[in-house]
Motif scaffolding. Structure first.
Motif, PDB file in Angstrom:
ATOM      1  N   GLU A   6       0.952  -0.905   0.385  1.00  0.00           N
ATOM      2  CA  GLU A   6       0.139  -0.181   0.248  1.00  0.00           C
ATOM      3  C   GLU A   6       0.364   1.080   0.369  1.00  0.00           C
ATOM      4  O   GLU A   6       2.093   1.199  -0.077  1.00  0.00           O
ATOM      5  N   GLY A   8       0.170   5.764  -0.407  1.00  0.00           N
ATOM      6  CA  GLY A   8      -0.606   6.869  -0.373  1.00  0.00           C
ATOM      7  C   GLY A   8      -1.036   7.840   1.477  1.00  0.00           C
ATOM      8  O   GLY A   8      -2.155   8.875   1.001  1.00  0.00           O
ATOM      9  N   ARG A  19      -5.459   9.718  -1.807  1.00  0.00           N
ATOM     10  CA  ARG A  19      -5.795   8.381  -2.563  1.00  0.00           C
ATOM     11  C   ARG A  19      -5.034   7.866  -2.624  1.00  0.00           C
ATOM     12  O   ARG A  19      -3.704   7.416  -2.516  1.00  0.00           O
ATOM     13  N   SER A  21      -3.210   4.137  -3.190  1.00  0.00           N
ATOM     14  CA  SER A  21      -3.223   2.358  -4.191  1.00  0.00           C
ATOM     15  C   SER A  21      -2.418   1.315  -2.886  1.00  0.00           C
ATOM     16  O   SER A  21      -1.478   0.740  -2.014  1.00  0.00           O
ATOM     17  N   CYS A  22      -2.680   0.446  -4.151  1.00  0.00           N
ATOM     18  CA  CYS A  22      -2.417  -1.118  -3.548  1.00  0.00           C
ATOM     19  C   CYS A  22      -1.576  -1.887  -5.006  1.00  0.00           C
ATOM     20  O   CYS A  22      -2.023  -1.893  -5.653  1.00  0.00           O
ATOM     21  N   TRP A  36     -10.705  -2.994   0.451  1.00  0.00           N
ATOM     22  CA  TRP A  36      -9.676  -2.930   1.598  1.00  0.00           C
ATOM     23  C   TRP A  36     -10.144  -2.777   2.786  1.00  0.00           C
ATOM     24  O   TRP A  36     -11.253  -2.585   3.058  1.00  0.00           O
ATOM     25  N   ARG A  72      -9.869  -0.849 -10.062  1.00  0.00           N
ATOM     26  CA  ARG A  72      -8.577  -1.668  -9.768  1.00  0.00           C
ATOM     27  C   ARG A  72      -8.508  -1.686 -11.067  1.00  0.00           C
ATOM     28  O   ARG A  72      -8.994  -0.635 -12.252  1.00  0.00           O
ATOM     29  N   THR A  78      -3.130  -3.186  -9.773  1.00  0.00           N
ATOM     30  CA  THR A  78      -2.453  -2.507  -9.015  1.00  0.00           C
ATOM     31  C   THR A  78      -4.710  -1.801  -8.390  1.00  0.00           C
ATOM     32  O   THR A  78      -5.356  -2.594  -9.099  1.00  0.00           O
ATOM     33  N   SER A  80      -7.208   0.886  -6.415  1.00  0.00           N
ATOM     34  CA  SER A  80      -6.937   2.129  -5.617  1.00  0.00           C
ATOM     35  C   SER A  80      -8.526   2.076  -4.326  1.00  0.00           C
ATOM     36  O   SER A  80      -9.302   1.642  -4.562  1.00  0.00           O
ATOM     37  N   GLN A  82     -10.284   5.917  -3.705  1.00  0.00           N
ATOM     38  CA  GLN A  82      -9.876   7.506  -3.997  1.00  0.00           C
ATOM     39  C   GLN A  82     -11.229   8.190  -2.626  1.00  0.00           C
ATOM     40  O   GLN A  82     -11.988   7.938  -2.708  1.00  0.00           O
ATOM     41  N   CYS A  96      -4.724  -3.406   1.718  1.00  0.00           N
ATOM     42  CA  CYS A  96      -5.227  -3.859  -0.140  1.00  0.00           C
ATOM     43  C   CYS A  96      -5.231  -5.448   1.162  1.00  0.00           C
ATOM     44  O   CYS A  96      -4.459  -6.100   1.351  1.00  0.00           O
TER      45      CYS A  96
END
Length: 123
Positions: A6, A8, A19, A21-22, A36, A72, A78, A80, A82, A96
């Motif tokens: 992970e 961000g 935001r 991300s993974c 998540w 995704r 990845t 995400s 938001q 994640c």
């Protein structure tokens, strides 16, 4: 070796956006539902959002519905999150996870986990 990493996280003001991300490796990313979860100090890990293996279908906790969006990119391995209209109660370590189905909301339903990224919402 399966790895979910992970990134961000950080400090944001109430009402702000962040935001997450993974990035996944070591697994066939496109066959897994992704999710998540978050865990605040003194509280149990709670479900935040999940997305189907193919994208499209999503599942959100009531506490974040309308504010958070999961997405995704299977070409990039990845997923995400938001986060908009952040609240102090969103403060937690965000994890994640990869699992069997996008409708699963319990931690035991996910086989692989990242190490987490800290999100702090404070003025």
């Amino acid at each position: 070796q399966v790895q979910l990493v992970e990134s961000g996280g950080g400090l944001e003001q109430p009402g702000g956006s962040l935001r997450l991300s993974c990035a996944a490796s070591g697994l066939t990313f496109s066959v897994y539902a992704m999710a998540w979860f978050r865990q605040a100090p003194g509280k149990e890990r709670e479900f935040v959002a999940a997305i189907k293996w193919s994208g499209g279908d999503t599942n959100y906790a009531d506490s974040v519905k309308g504010r958070f969006t999961i997405s995704r990119d299977n070409a990039k391995n990845t997923v995400s999150l938001q986060m908009n209209a952040l609240k102090p109660e969103d403060t937690a370590v965000y994890y994640c996870a990869a699992g069997a189905g996008w409708l699963i909301r319990i931690w035991a339903g996910y086989a692989y986990w990242g190490q987490g990224t800290q999100v702090t919402v404070s003025s």
